[in-house]
Design an enzyme around this catalytic site. Structure first.
Site, mmCIF file in Angstrom:
data_model
loop_
_atom_site.group_PDB
_atom_site.id
_atom_site.type_symbol
_atom_site.label_atom_id
_atom_site.label_comp_id
_atom_site.label_asym_id
_atom_site.label_seq_id
_atom_site.Cartn_x
_atom_site.Cartn_y
_atom_site.Cartn_z
ATOM 1 N N ASP A 33 0.857 -1.192 0.000
ATOM 2 C CA ASP A 33 0.000 0.000 0.000
ATOM 3 C C ASP A 33 0.889 1.237 0.000
ATOM 4 O O ASP A 33 2.068 1.155 0.351
ATOM 5 C CB ASP A 33 -0.912 0.015 1.256
ATOM 6 C CG ASP A 33 -2.153 0.877 1.045
ATOM 7 O OD1 ASP A 33 -2.022 2.102 0.899
ATOM 8 O OD2 ASP A 33 -3.258 0.315 1.007
ATOM 9 N N ASP A 51 4.266 2.562 -4.123
ATOM 10 C CA ASP A 51 3.260 3.138 -5.012
ATOM 11 C C ASP A 51 3.086 2.239 -6.236
ATOM 12 O O ASP A 51 4.001 2.091 -7.045
ATOM 13 C CB ASP A 51 3.724 4.541 -5.435
ATOM 14 C CG ASP A 51 2.644 5.289 -6.199
ATOM 15 O OD1 ASP A 51 1.741 4.634 -6.769
ATOM 16 O OD2 ASP A 51 2.715 6.529 -6.216
ATOM 17 N N SER A 118 -16.799 -2.304 -8.790
ATOM 18 C CA SER A 118 -17.785 -1.655 -7.940
ATOM 19 C C SER A 118 -19.129 -1.583 -8.641
ATOM 20 O O SER A 118 -19.200 -1.480 -9.873
ATOM 21 C CB SER A 118 -17.312 -0.232 -7.631
ATOM 22 O OG SER A 118 -18.379 0.551 -7.169
ATOM 23 N N ALA A 119 -20.189 -1.564 -7.826
ATOM 24 C CA ALA A 119 -21.537 -1.376 -8.378
ATOM 25 C C ALA A 119 -21.665 -0.018 -9.055
ATOM 26 O O ALA A 119 -22.631 0.215 -9.786
ATOM 27 C CB ALA A 119 -22.563 -1.505 -7.261
ATOM 28 N N TYR A 149 -15.239 7.351 -11.568
ATOM 29 C CA TYR A 149 -14.844 6.188 -10.756
ATOM 30 C C TYR A 149 -15.467 4.911 -11.348
ATOM 31 O O TYR A 149 -14.799 3.885 -11.513
ATOM 32 C CB TYR A 149 -15.307 6.426 -9.315
ATOM 33 C CG TYR A 149 -15.175 5.245 -8.381
ATOM 34 C CD1 TYR A 149 -13.938 4.852 -7.884
ATOM 35 C CD2 TYR A 149 -16.307 4.530 -7.968
ATOM 36 C CE1 TYR A 149 -13.831 3.769 -7.010
ATOM 37 C CE2 TYR A 149 -16.209 3.459 -7.102
ATOM 38 C CZ TYR A 149 -14.974 3.084 -6.620
ATOM 39 O OH TYR A 149 -14.881 2.012 -5.759
ATOM 40 N N LYS A 192 -17.517 6.569 3.820
ATOM 41 C CA LYS A 192 -18.768 6.270 3.140
ATOM 42 C C LYS A 192 -19.927 6.388 4.131
ATOM 43 O O LYS A 192 -19.709 6.561 5.325
ATOM 44 C CB LYS A 192 -18.681 4.874 2.522
ATOM 45 C CG LYS A 192 -17.441 4.760 1.643
ATOM 46 C CD LYS A 192 -17.397 3.508 0.861
ATOM 47 C CE LYS A 192 -17.902 3.790 -0.532
ATOM 48 N NZ LYS A 192 -18.143 2.557 -1.280
ATOM 49 N N ALA A 193 -21.157 6.266 3.592
ATOM 50 C CA ALA A 193 -22.346 6.620 4.385
ATOM 51 C C ALA A 193 -22.433 5.952 5.773
ATOM 52 O O ALA A 193 -22.669 6.648 6.762
ATOM 53 C CB ALA A 193 -23.601 6.339 3.568
ATOM 54 N N ARG A 220 -29.922 2.434 -0.892
ATOM 55 C CA ARG A 220 -28.673 1.679 -1.057
ATOM 56 C C ARG A 220 -28.781 0.389 -0.235
ATOM 57 O O ARG A 220 -29.635 0.265 0.635
ATOM 58 C CB ARG A 220 -27.459 2.471 -0.512
ATOM 59 C CG ARG A 220 -27.061 3.712 -1.278
ATOM 60 C CD ARG A 220 -26.494 3.388 -2.653
ATOM 61 N NE ARG A 220 -26.013 4.591 -3.301
ATOM 62 C CZ ARG A 220 -26.777 5.461 -3.955
ATOM 63 N NH1 ARG A 220 -28.075 5.265 -4.033
ATOM 64 N NH2 ARG A 220 -26.252 6.516 -4.536
ATOM 65 N N ARG A 283 -30.013 1.982 -5.488
ATOM 66 C CA ARG A 283 -29.105 0.877 -5.845
ATOM 67 C C ARG A 283 -29.304 -0.255 -4.856
ATOM 68 O O ARG A 283 -29.457 -0.031 -3.654
ATOM 69 C CB ARG A 283 -27.654 1.357 -5.812
ATOM 70 C CG ARG A 283 -26.673 0.241 -6.120
ATOM 71 C CD ARG A 283 -25.258 0.762 -6.284
ATOM 72 N NE ARG A 283 -25.120 1.564 -7.475
ATOM 73 C CZ ARG A 283 -24.228 2.552 -7.634
ATOM 74 N NH1 ARG A 283 -23.428 2.858 -6.638
ATOM 75 N NH2 ARG A 283 -24.148 3.221 -8.761
HETATM 76 P P1 NAD Z 1 -9.593 1.985 0.857
HETATM 77 O O1 NAD Z 1 -9.466 3.369 0.311
HETATM 78 O O2 NAD Z 1 -9.729 1.824 2.331
HETATM 79 O O3 NAD Z 1 -8.384 1.087 0.359
HETATM 80 C C1 NAD Z 1 -7.743 1.302 -0.857
HETATM 81 C C2 NAD Z 1 -6.263 1.341 -0.584
HETATM 82 O O4 NAD Z 1 -5.553 1.493 -1.818
HETATM 83 C C3 NAD Z 1 -5.846 2.528 0.296
HETATM 84 O O5 NAD Z 1 -5.242 2.075 1.492
HETATM 85 C C4 NAD Z 1 -4.872 3.298 -0.567
HETATM 86 O O6 NAD Z 1 -3.784 3.867 0.141
HETATM 87 C C5 NAD Z 1 -4.385 2.219 -1.528
HETATM 88 N N1 NAD Z 1 -3.816 2.833 -2.721
HETATM 89 C C6 NAD Z 1 -4.360 3.818 -3.484
HETATM 90 N N2 NAD Z 1 -3.510 4.157 -4.459
HETATM 91 C C7 NAD Z 1 -2.408 3.373 -4.325
HETATM 92 C C8 NAD Z 1 -1.199 3.259 -5.026
HETATM 93 N N3 NAD Z 1 -0.935 4.061 -6.070
HETATM 94 N N4 NAD Z 1 -0.286 2.354 -4.624
HETATM 95 C C9 NAD Z 1 -0.539 1.548 -3.540
HETATM 96 N N5 NAD Z 1 -1.686 1.620 -2.832
HETATM 97 C C10 NAD Z 1 -2.610 2.508 -3.223
HETATM 98 O O7 NAD Z 1 -10.838 1.336 0.106
HETATM 99 P P2 NAD Z 1 -11.609 -0.018 0.388
HETATM 100 O O8 NAD Z 1 -12.957 0.348 0.859
HETATM 101 O O9 NAD Z 1 -10.773 -0.933 1.192
HETATM 102 O O10 NAD Z 1 -11.772 -0.571 -1.094
HETATM 103 C C11 NAD Z 1 -10.943 -1.580 -1.643
HETATM 104 C C12 NAD Z 1 -11.323 -1.821 -3.087
HETATM 105 O O11 NAD Z 1 -12.706 -2.170 -3.176
HETATM 106 C C13 NAD Z 1 -11.145 -0.609 -3.992
HETATM 107 O O12 NAD Z 1 -10.688 -1.026 -5.238
HETATM 108 C C14 NAD Z 1 -12.546 -0.050 -4.116
HETATM 109 O O13 NAD Z 1 -12.712 0.679 -5.319
HETATM 110 C C15 NAD Z 1 -13.376 -1.319 -4.099
HETATM 111 N N6 NAD Z 1 -14.743 -1.082 -3.636
HETATM 112 C C16 NAD Z 1 -14.977 -0.764 -2.340
HETATM 113 C C17 NAD Z 1 -16.273 -0.531 -1.928
HETATM 114 C C18 NAD Z 1 -16.588 -0.178 -0.496
HETATM 115 O O14 NAD Z 1 -17.759 0.020 -0.192
HETATM 116 N N7 NAD Z 1 -15.619 -0.087 0.407
HETATM 117 C C19 NAD Z 1 -17.333 -0.606 -2.843
HETATM 118 C C20 NAD Z 1 -17.050 -0.917 -4.164
HETATM 119 C C21 NAD Z 1 -15.749 -1.179 -4.541
#
Ligand code: NAD
Length: 327
Positions: A33, A51, A118-119, A149, A192-193, A220, A283
């Site tokens: 991360d 990164d 994602s949805a 997104y 989020k919500a 939702r 949704r």
């Molecule tokens: P989050 O933001 O807590 O985790 C995502 C992580 O990715 C973060 O810790 C961030 O630092 C890391 N990251 C971002 N850019 C980076 C990079 N360039 N290099 C390395 N790390 C990087 O989000 P989450 O809720 O844990 O979501 C995880 C995945 O699930 C994501 O892909 C998100 O789009 C997808 N998702 C989540 C939800 C939800 O409700 N949480 C819903 C739909 C989809």
């Protein structure tokens, strides 16, 4: 032999929980991360701060890995994704991560990829009626997500599927619907919500009020983290190669969600509706396909997940208040 897996985004909410789950199942886990986890210490065998937009980092982290769980994304709740201010960054950052991950992963011999879509990739025109949203997997096209997104998620789904067809790697694609639980962002603009409402309710004095973006009649569904991980693991071990919803089908309005949080907190507060980013009107997760493919679908009640989430967020709010007073 112990399987070696890579979890991208392990410093985030779902990734952090996934590391715990995979370790409990006996995997060797490398975690990556941009940052360390804010609220927990995921028990990975290796945690690399790096990164994933950087090709040299990706080349290094995929080395010796059998399977990749790609959860890293530039992401947040409505306050981050729907204002328009972060559109270019979201598309550029997340697409670059996915391009790098697939290209260098497959070159290094990774055999299977899990991708968290994602949805938000579902067409807006099917989500205008809050009482009757349409989110079956086959309703994705003609494509018309309501955010950049969502467009990036759709592009990346297609990228994973194309690599499966052309390069022979295995892919498993989940379309998550609002995952929530402890150890996730609860303040700062990316929350989020469910987390935002838990925070607002915990902060409000008894008899006070909380703000809700929009009229609160938008609908939702929200899935607790443990069931999300169950779905991810079942999907990963299944033969299902098409995208599948992983979400709850217990649809509520945002006003109902707020009422549930208040009930859990034992507080009666007024709702003040203010303008704010909201996303689509309705949704809900359509769980017919997951039931058919995996013989399983989420079934836990929203209230139970909110109880655990509120029990984790409320003390954080108290601690933050205490710090403010002391400062
Ligand atoms: P989050 O933001 O807590 O985790 C995502 C992580 O990715 C973060 O810790 C961030 O630092 C890391 N990251 C971002 N850019 C980076 C990079 N360039 N290099 C390395 N790390 C990087 O989000 P989450 O809720 O844990 O979501 C995880 C995945 O699930 C994501 O892909 C998100 O789009 C997808 N998702 C989540 C939800 C939800 O409700 N949480 C819903 C739909 C989809």
């Amino acid at each position: 032999m112990t399987k070696r897996v890579l979890v991208n985004g392990a410093g985030g909410f779902i990734g952090g929980h996934l590391v715990k789950r995979l370790k409990a199942e006996g995997y060797w886990v490398r975690a990556v991360d941009l940052k360390r986890h804010e609220f927990a210490e995921p028990p990975a065998d290796e945690f690399i701060v790096g990164d994933l937009r950087d090709q040299s980092v990706v080349r290094q982290v995929v080395r010796g890995i059998d399977e990749v769980y790609q959860l890293a994304a530039d992401m947040g709740g409505a306050g981050y994704v729907f204002t328009g201010e972060h559109d270019a960054a979201i598309m550029n950052n997340s697409a670059t991560i996915n391009l790098n991950c697939l290209e260098y992963g497959r070159r290094a011999g990774v055999s299977k990829f899990f991708y968290s879509s994602s949805a938000c990739m579902y067409p807006e025109y099917n989500q205008l009626d809050p009482h009757n949203p349409q989110c079956s997997e086959d309703s994705a096209y003609p494509a018309a997500p309501d955010s950049e997104y969502g467009w990036e998620k759709l592009f990346s789904e297609r990228l994973y599927l194309a690599c499966m067809r052309n390069y022979g790697v295995q892919v498993r694609l989940a379309r998550f619907h609002n995952i929530f639980g402890p150890e996730g962002t609860w303040q700062g603009g990316r929350e989020k919500a469910p987390a935002a409402l838990c925070r607002k309710v915990a902060e409000a004095p008894g008899g006070g009020e909380i703000e809700i973006w929009g009229d609160g009649l938008q609908t939702r569904s929200f899935l607790y983290i443990d069931e999300c991980l169950e779905g991810v693991r079942l999907l990963m071990e299944s033969g299902c190669t098409s995208p599948v919803n992983i979400g709850s089908d217990e649809m509520v309005t945002i006003n109902q969600l707020a009422a549930l949080v208040m009930e859990v907190a034992g507080k009666k507060l007024a709702l003040r509706h203010i303008p704010g980013p909201q996303g689509v009107r309705g949704r809900n997760s359509d769980n017919r396909l997951i039931r058919q493919k995996l013989g399983w679908a989420p079934s836990a009640r929203l209230r139970a997940g909110l109880q655990k989430t509120y029990a984790w967020i409320a003390p954080q709010v108290l601690a933050a208040d205490r710090e403010l007073v002391l400062a």
